[in-house]
Design a protein around this motif. Sequence first.
Motif, PDB file in Angstrom:
ATOM      1  N   GLY A 665     -77.525  68.539  50.534  1.00 12.23           N
ATOM      2  CA  GLY A 665     -78.484  68.022  49.573  1.00 12.23           C
ATOM      3  C   GLY A 665     -79.774  68.825  49.557  1.00 12.23           C
ATOM      4  N   THR A 666     -80.573  68.590  48.527  1.00  9.55           N
ATOM      5  CA  THR A 666     -81.832  69.310  48.351  1.00  9.55           C
ATOM      6  C   THR A 666     -82.964  68.325  48.126  1.00  9.55           C
ATOM      7  OG1 THR A 666     -80.690  71.206  47.392  1.00  9.55           O
ATOM      8  CG2 THR A 666     -83.052  71.017  46.965  1.00  9.55           C
ATOM      9  N   ALA A 667     -84.070  68.536  48.804  1.00  9.22           N
ATOM     10  CA  ALA A 667     -85.260  67.707  48.647  1.00  9.22           C
ATOM     11  C   ALA A 667     -86.323  68.503  47.905  1.00  9.22           C
ATOM     12  CB  ALA A 667     -85.789  67.262  50.000  1.00  9.22           C
ATOM     13  N   PRO A 668     -86.647  68.132  46.666  1.00  3.63           N
ATOM     14  CA  PRO A 668     -87.764  68.782  45.976  1.00  3.63           C
ATOM     15  C   PRO A 668     -89.081  68.208  46.503  1.00  3.63           C
ATOM     16  CG  PRO A 668     -86.230  67.689  44.446  1.00  3.63           C
ATOM     17  CD  PRO A 668     -85.967  67.164  45.816  1.00  3.63           C
ATOM     18  N   VAL A 669     -90.023  69.065  46.849  1.00  3.99           N
ATOM     19  CA  VAL A 669     -91.307  68.620  47.386  1.00  3.99           C
ATOM     20  C   VAL A 669     -92.417  69.108  46.460  1.00  3.99           C
ATOM     21  CG1 VAL A 669     -92.877  68.664  49.356  1.00  3.99           C
ATOM     22  CG2 VAL A 669     -90.399  68.731  49.732  1.00  3.99           C
ATOM     23  N   LYS A 670     -93.169  68.167  45.904  1.00  2.04           N
ATOM     24  CA  LYS A 670     -94.276  68.508  45.032  1.00  2.04           C
ATOM     25  C   LYS A 670     -95.423  69.041  45.873  1.00  2.04           C
ATOM     26  CE  LYS A 670     -96.472  68.474  41.023  1.00  2.04           C
ATOM     27  NZ  LYS A 670     -96.085  69.400  39.942  1.00  2.04           N
ATOM     28  N   ILE A 671     -95.869  70.257  45.551  1.00  2.18           N
ATOM     29  CA  ILE A 671     -96.940  70.913  46.300  1.00  2.18           C
ATOM     30  C   ILE A 671     -98.248  70.856  45.525  1.00  2.18           C
ATOM     31  CG2 ILE A 671     -97.711  73.063  47.350  1.00  2.18           C
ATOM     32  CD1 ILE A 671     -95.321  71.780  48.774  1.00  2.18           C
ATOM     33  N   GLU A 672     -98.250  71.421  44.343  1.00  2.00           N
ATOM     34  CA  GLU A 672     -99.477  71.445  43.555  1.00  2.00           C
ATOM     35  C   GLU A 672     -99.888  70.030  43.158  1.00  2.00           C
ATOM     36  OE1 GLU A 672     -99.637  75.834  41.505  1.00  2.00           O
ATOM     37  OE2 GLU A 672     -98.687  74.219  40.358  1.00  2.00           O
ATOM     38  N   GLY A 673    -101.151  69.731  43.386  1.00  2.00           N
ATOM     39  CA  GLY A 673    -101.667  68.411  43.050  1.00  2.00           C
ATOM     40  C   GLY A 673    -101.431  67.364  44.106  1.00  2.00           C
ATOM     41  N   ALA A 674    -100.841  67.733  45.238  1.00  3.81           N
ATOM     42  CA  ALA A 674    -100.549  66.769  46.311  1.00  3.81           C
ATOM     43  C   ALA A 674    -101.315  67.149  47.562  1.00  3.81           C
ATOM     44  CB  ALA A 674     -99.048  66.747  46.607  1.00  3.81           C
ATOM     45  N   GLY A 675    -101.718  66.168  48.350  1.00  2.00           N
ATOM     46  CA  GLY A 675    -102.319  66.416  49.656  1.00  2.00           C
ATOM     47  C   GLY A 675    -103.582  67.243  49.634  1.00  2.00           C
ATOM     48  N   GLY A 676    -104.348  67.153  48.551  1.00  2.00           N
ATOM     49  CA  GLY A 676    -105.572  67.934  48.466  1.00  2.00           C
ATOM     50  C   GLY A 676    -105.376  69.353  47.990  1.00  2.00           C
ATOM     51  N   ILE A 677    -104.169  69.711  47.589  1.00  2.00           N
ATOM     52  CA  ILE A 677    -103.870  71.051  47.078  1.00  2.00           C
ATOM     53  C   ILE A 677    -104.181  71.078  45.587  1.00  2.00           C
ATOM     54  CG2 ILE A 677    -102.028  72.753  46.769  1.00  2.00           C
ATOM     55  CD1 ILE A 677    -100.639  71.493  49.183  1.00  2.00           C
ATOM     56  N   PRO A 678    -104.737  72.161  45.069  1.00  2.00           N
ATOM     57  CA  PRO A 678    -105.040  72.226  43.636  1.00  2.00           C
ATOM     58  C   PRO A 678    -103.792  72.038  42.778  1.00  2.00           C
ATOM     59  CG  PRO A 678    -106.084  74.040  44.807  1.00  2.00           C
ATOM     60  CD  PRO A 678    -105.156  73.381  45.776  1.00  2.00           C
ATOM     61  N   SER A 679    -103.988  71.630  41.541  1.00  2.00           N
ATOM     62  CA  SER A 679    -102.869  71.374  40.633  1.00  2.00           C
ATOM     63  C   SER A 679    -102.342  72.638  39.969  1.00  2.00           C
ATOM     64  CB  SER A 679    -103.282  70.370  39.559  1.00  2.00           C
ATOM     65  OG  SER A 679    -104.405  70.847  38.832  1.00  2.00           O
ATOM     66  N   SER A 680    -102.982  73.765  40.197  1.00  2.00           N
ATOM     67  CA  SER A 680    -102.503  75.030  39.634  1.00  2.00           C
ATOM     68  C   SER A 680    -103.041  76.185  40.470  1.00  2.00           C
ATOM     69  CB  SER A 680    -102.938  75.178  38.178  1.00  2.00           C
ATOM     70  OG  SER A 680    -104.352  75.236  38.090  1.00  2.00           O
ATOM     71  N   GLY A 681    -102.454  77.358  40.253  1.00  2.00           N
ATOM     72  CA  GLY A 681    -102.939  78.560  40.909  1.00  2.00           C
ATOM     73  C   GLY A 681    -102.431  78.802  42.306  1.00  2.00           C
ATOM     74  N   VAL A 682    -101.520  77.954  42.807  1.00  2.00           N
ATOM     75  CA  VAL A 682    -101.017  78.097  44.179  1.00  2.00           C
ATOM     76  C   VAL A 682     -99.832  79.055  44.188  1.00  2.00           C
ATOM     77  CG1 VAL A 682    -100.030  76.886  46.163  1.00  2.00           C
ATOM     78  CG2 VAL A 682    -101.805  75.786  44.771  1.00  2.00           C
ATOM     79  N   THR A 683     -99.894  80.070  45.011  1.00  2.00           N
ATOM     80  CA  THR A 683     -98.804  81.044  45.107  1.00  2.00           C
ATOM     81  C   THR A 683     -97.822  80.721  46.230  1.00  2.00           C
ATOM     82  OG1 THR A 683    -100.125  82.461  46.549  1.00  2.00           O
ATOM     83  CG2 THR A 683    -100.226  82.886  44.177  1.00  2.00           C
ATOM     84  N   ALA A 684     -98.315  80.149  47.317  1.00  2.00           N
ATOM     85  CA  ALA A 684     -97.459  79.840  48.455  1.00  2.00           C
ATOM     86  C   ALA A 684     -98.102  78.741  49.279  1.00  2.00           C
ATOM     87  CB  ALA A 684     -97.219  81.080  49.324  1.00  2.00           C
ATOM     88  N   VAL A 685     -97.293  78.110  50.089  1.00  2.00           N
ATOM     89  CA  VAL A 685     -97.770  77.021  50.930  1.00  2.00           C
ATOM     90  C   VAL A 685     -97.260  77.229  52.346  1.00  2.00           C
ATOM     91  CG1 VAL A 685     -95.783  75.558  50.391  1.00  2.00           C
ATOM     92  CG2 VAL A 685     -97.925  74.489  51.117  1.00  2.00           C
ATOM     93  N   VAL A 686     -98.075  76.856  53.325  1.00  2.00           N
ATOM     94  CA  VAL A 686     -97.662  76.916  54.727  1.00  2.00           C
ATOM     95  C   VAL A 686     -97.302  75.498  55.150  1.00  2.00           C
ATOM     96  CG1 VAL A 686     -98.311  77.514  57.075  1.00  2.00           C
ATOM     97  CG2 VAL A 686     -99.166  78.876  55.161  1.00  2.00           C
ATOM     98  N   LEU A 687     -96.035  75.286  55.421  1.00  2.00           N
ATOM     99  CA  LEU A 687     -95.516  73.966  55.764  1.00  2.00           C
ATOM    100  C   LEU A 687     -95.045  73.940  57.198  1.00  2.00           C
ATOM    101  CD1 LEU A 687     -93.275  73.230  52.632  1.00  2.00           C
ATOM    102  CD2 LEU A 687     -95.504  72.226  53.129  1.00  2.00           C
TER     103      LEU A 687
END
Length: 1000
Positions: A665-687
Amino acid sequence: MFKKVHAAMGHPRHAAGKTGRRARRITAATAAAVALTVASTAAYGAVTDGAGTGSHAPKRIGTVPRVPAGATAAGTTASGTTLRIGVHLAPRDPQALADFVAAVSTPGNPRYHQYLAKGQFASVFGPTPATIAQVSQALRAAGLTPGKASPDGLSIPVTTTVAKASDAFDTGFRNVRLKDGTTDYMNTAAPALPANIASSVTGIVGLSDINTITSHHSAVRQADRTSSAAGRASRAVAPHAYSPGLCTDFTSSGYTDGTDYYSPGKLAGTYGMSSSATVGAGQTVAVFELENVDAGSIAAYQSCAGTNTSVSTVYVDTTAGAGAPATDGSTGVESALDIDDLIGLVPGASIIDYQGVDAESATDQNVLDVYQRMVTDDVAQVISSSWGLCEAAEISATASAENAIFAEAAAQGQSVVAASGDDGSSDCYRATGSTAKAVDDPASQPYVTGVGGTSMTGSGSAATQTTWNNDTGGTGGGISSRWAPVVYQGGVATTAKRAVPDVSALADPYSGYPIYYQDDSVSSSPVPGIIGGTSGAAPTWAAAIVQANASTACQTNGRVGFLNNALYKAARSSYPTNFWDVTSGNNSVYATGYSAAAGYDEVTGLGSPKEAGLITSLCAAKGTAATGASTFHPLSSPKRLLDTRNGTGWGLSSVPSTKPLVAGGTAPVKIEGAGGIPSSGVTAVVLNLTVTGTTGSGSLIAWADGTAKPSTSNLNWTAAGQTIAASSTVTVAGDGVVDLYTSSTTHLIADVQGYYTSGTTGSTYTALKPARLLDTRSKVGISTTTKITNAVVSLKVRGHGGVPTGASSVVLNLTATQTVGSGYLEAYPEGATRPTASNVNWAATGTTIPNLVVVPIGSDGNVSLYVRGTSHVIADVSGYFSAGGSAFHTVTPLRLLDTRKTTALGAGKTLALQISGSDGIPSTGVKAVVLTVTVTGTTGSGYLTAWADGGTRPTASNLNWVSGKTIANQVIVPVGSDGKIDLYASSTTQVLADVAGYMS
């Protein structure tokens, strides 16, 4: 008054009264078939067996059909019997096709809504001309006469005799007499082909004429104001100017619109759809049919509704006038339901009836021919099918061929909807008598939107809706036995395989759809009636898509195309706005089935449409993925974006799930706009990714949503009951989402430590020669050698190991070793509140496990390390972020090293790995590389160290392990002037290195 006609309104109603289908109940030739195993697309390769070696040794494709239950042998099939066969070929690159469909269906992807042009599929994804020629030549060599390949190249037609097919495919044929007295033929062995072409052939269809395809509608209730004494008197439908209602044949019938039936206007209003004589203008919708339709009945409905919709017919494997006439009150009823429903809801659209051979005599190949023609014509933006059969009644060759056709439709931007069936959770009941759980094909196909059924009363805001399940039947739904979990259902339908249906709409015949149909025993003119079944729900959803495609938003941003990706995204983002959740009832028609509940269920799927909200979601603007040189923004404290244990970020927007992520299975995880992250302009995330409650060995892959799943890994585990974490830097897609896949069932946690943006407001990276800042085993950075137990260690960072006073964040490799019991470690800026997210986890005594962390540095220049449980702790610094370093660049994840394909890295040996010039990384100017390094096949306890080639090996380590473990860890390694890094192992192990990005 209404009068019931045909079958009684109980479960046996389907037997003889449905579209002229002969009343036989058989087991299709497939029970012994090998199930396909796929992820988001078909397993296109041939299923083969048989002995022999060499390129021309025969291999059997698929399996031999099983004799239908209750059938008896009826002798050998006459050798001169004509067979119309389809030899079905795999797309040239099935994974590339699946990736393309994902790309054109994902907002923010550069290919979003850039569908293939008409006729382009063959040259891009169809089998190569060389493959077609090779297969055709092999067929000719076997004594057959292959025809011209289909326009998409996916099938080669062959018309032959039983005698020639027997010789060519090394199979016998026999007749079987079915329980209803009819006789069919079937092959006695799976067909064989030379091995050199078998891998290109997904199946050979048409060697048997056994089939159980049927339409999914109820019996008809007559709604005729003339008395029964009128007999067969001719009657005309008075012309009616368009309005959301209908003519007096229905309004004066004594039954109530919105209670006993739903006029187009009442149904549209209840689902938030538009009503006008031109709605749907400029759009084309196609219906799949296996019967004649009475043109007079369609004209009567148009007169009653006041419409002038264009309805045309394309004949496939048949001609006008062939087949049973639509005059007996049964044949043509399905077609009338499909077409009348669409006329009422989208009268401005054009409707094409793709009519195949009568269902009574259609072979699987005839069925495929109709679907393939609908797709290769590529005229209709929406395709609706109200026909199907249970999965177990379909041979794998047919299912695989269908899957390729529907993938082609998705690549072209065609939406396909199909009824989920009317037999509840026991879809095979009418075919085999089995009450076991089963679902319907093609509704279960991954590239098809399966549509279930509801009961409804009232209209507008006063309407109520429940699961359709009464004495007329019940909505089909359940879990596929054939198709693996699909990406788009991740976190919504947490099932081990594809779940059905996806959505639902009105299906109850007691409050059903008004139609006209021809029954010569009642009248010489078309008769008004009321009908139901999921056959009504499917075209209702087709109409909803047509209206979306015709909207200003879709005209601007592109038509919907493959629906399911967008549907489930809409449910995750704003479920109550986009769907009418159906929460009561079940589909236990013949046996205990599934129950409706809040959110998704295997009864009514996501629910019914709320058109206004759906148009906004389905016709979303493209968006743009952020790219280019990126700067880093640490979070002051890690934020938890996903925790499947408690529903954080898991499930629908208003209905969280607490089920684990299933294997595959696959879990889609919303990054932009979540957890204090901007809603646009994000190139990568450190998880920081953590698996817990593992059920066996497995691996995790993280990647940008809507892009190809890479053949890399971010986290590995080796047994059940483990809790393991690893840091990962993941590219963020244009829709702001990353996907997490696990190969085995587990709970999953994702904590964000920071993110990169394409702006210059963040910090940049400086790589250091790794240095050890803390080792509680040997008094490094601490005054004791005692293990840490439930305590905080203050780690001095600024001014140590090369970290300057201007550093804002530090990159540390933390290792817990010689653990006692279970526990975890947390890193955070000194002076800040301790977070609830962990960085390193262990579940047993004697564990050694590392993890890379990026931690903001406290105002005093220190970082706090909290140990829950008991463990020694090691902290090695490898770099820092500040205002004066190198920017980060994302790359497509790629495996740069896998010693399992060559030779293991020996104890005390060093391996040089080329970085610059690989996987889109520049050949010069690279300062550091971000890798996930994995050790596996370990032969003893040991450690691995990574550093810039040409430098001195540092005393710090990046991975530590004990014998037999598979351990992964992210590393950020400085790159030597020659573009290489070095990897040293203290004990023999296999080493894998996957790149995620670089600094320059």
